[in-house]
Design an enzyme around this catalytic site. Structure first.
Site, mmCIF file in Angstrom:
data_model
loop_
_atom_site.group_PDB
_atom_site.id
_atom_site.type_symbol
_atom_site.label_atom_id
_atom_site.label_comp_id
_atom_site.label_asym_id
_atom_site.label_seq_id
_atom_site.Cartn_x
_atom_site.Cartn_y
_atom_site.Cartn_z
ATOM 1 N N ALA A 61 0.880 -1.180 0.000
ATOM 2 C CA ALA A 61 0.000 0.000 0.000
ATOM 3 C C ALA A 61 0.910 1.220 0.000
ATOM 4 C CB ALA A 61 -0.911 -0.017 1.223
ATOM 5 N N VAL A 87 4.647 -1.210 3.167
ATOM 6 C CA VAL A 87 4.467 0.184 2.759
ATOM 7 C C VAL A 87 5.332 0.499 1.544
ATOM 8 C CG1 VAL A 87 4.578 2.589 3.477
ATOM 9 C CG2 VAL A 87 3.918 0.820 5.131
ATOM 10 N N LYS A 88 4.684 0.964 0.499
ATOM 11 C CA LYS A 88 5.355 1.305 -0.752
ATOM 12 C C LYS A 88 5.892 2.738 -0.654
ATOM 13 C CE LYS A 88 4.104 -0.166 -5.425
ATOM 14 N NZ LYS A 88 2.965 -0.290 -6.330
ATOM 15 N N ILE A 89 7.205 2.864 -0.844
ATOM 16 C CA ILE A 89 7.900 4.145 -0.721
ATOM 17 C C ILE A 89 8.579 4.456 -2.052
ATOM 18 C CG2 ILE A 89 9.768 5.384 0.472
ATOM 19 C CD1 ILE A 89 7.504 4.763 2.383
#
Length: 197
Positions: A61, A87-89
């Site tokens: 996400a 977590v997509k960074i």
């Protein structure tokens, strides 16, 4: 070379497609982004939570902030949705800072929008759990995207990085085959590519 199981992810937020693929027993995770989630009916958190329940594996996400502090705050909220959330960074300077902070906090991350081996090296050094080279976009620009995957895998193998490579921006089933031949840990693909397989 280290041996590992090949993993297949779907790049979608469509619950029906995810459920259909999951019923075949071949989907290990899902990658999403704000655009994919906005196309579906329902609240953001509810959609992410349902995807996590279906696949029981990593579900990326993505944050929308462009500064490290904002990314970290968003990441902490996203991580609370479900244990499967990754977590997509984005691969930008502030993103690298956020990767490092989130590693210290024990929040798994997927560094996205990677277009060079140098970027993948920075992501791994900062502590990314996953790194996503966008091979289709490189192919579109006249490069050979799979060359990048091979470079990243060699660097990670040379130095024992535990960061896993997610081959992303996959355009067709041949990309999936090439990813497997290269020894990539994971390939994420649209449902359309999955069906063609």
């Amino acid at each position: 070379m280290r041996r590992h199981d090949v993993k297949l992810f779907l790049d979608t937020a469509n619950i029906q497609h995810i459920r259909e693929a999951a019923e075949m027993g071949v989907v290990d995770g899902v990658t999403t982004n704000p655009t994919l989630i906005s196309r579906e009916d329902g609240e953001f958190e509810d959609i992410v939570r349902e995807i996590c329940e279906i696949v029981g594996g990593p579900v990326s996400a993505e944050v929308v902030s462009t500064d490290a502090d904002g990314m970290v705050q968003e990441a902490e909220k996203l991580a609370k949705i479900h244990d499967c959330v990754v977590v997509k960074i984005p691969m930008i300077k502030e993103g690298v800072k956020a990767l490092h902070i989130l590693k210290e906090k024990g929040i798994p991350t997927n560094c996205t929008l990677v277009f060079s081996a140098n970027q993948a090296l920075l992501a791994a050094k900062a502590g990314a759990t996953f790194v996503s080279p966008f091979i289709g976009r490189l192919d579109d620009a006249g490069h050979v995207g799979m060359d990048l995957v091979r470079e990243v895998l060699a660097i990670y193998e040379n130095y024992g990085f535990e960061t896993e490579v997610i081959v992303a921006s996959v355009r067709h089933p041949l990309h999936v085959v090439e990813a497997g031949v290269s020894g990539a840990h994971i390939t994420t693909m649209s449902y359309a590519v999955f069906e063609k397989m």
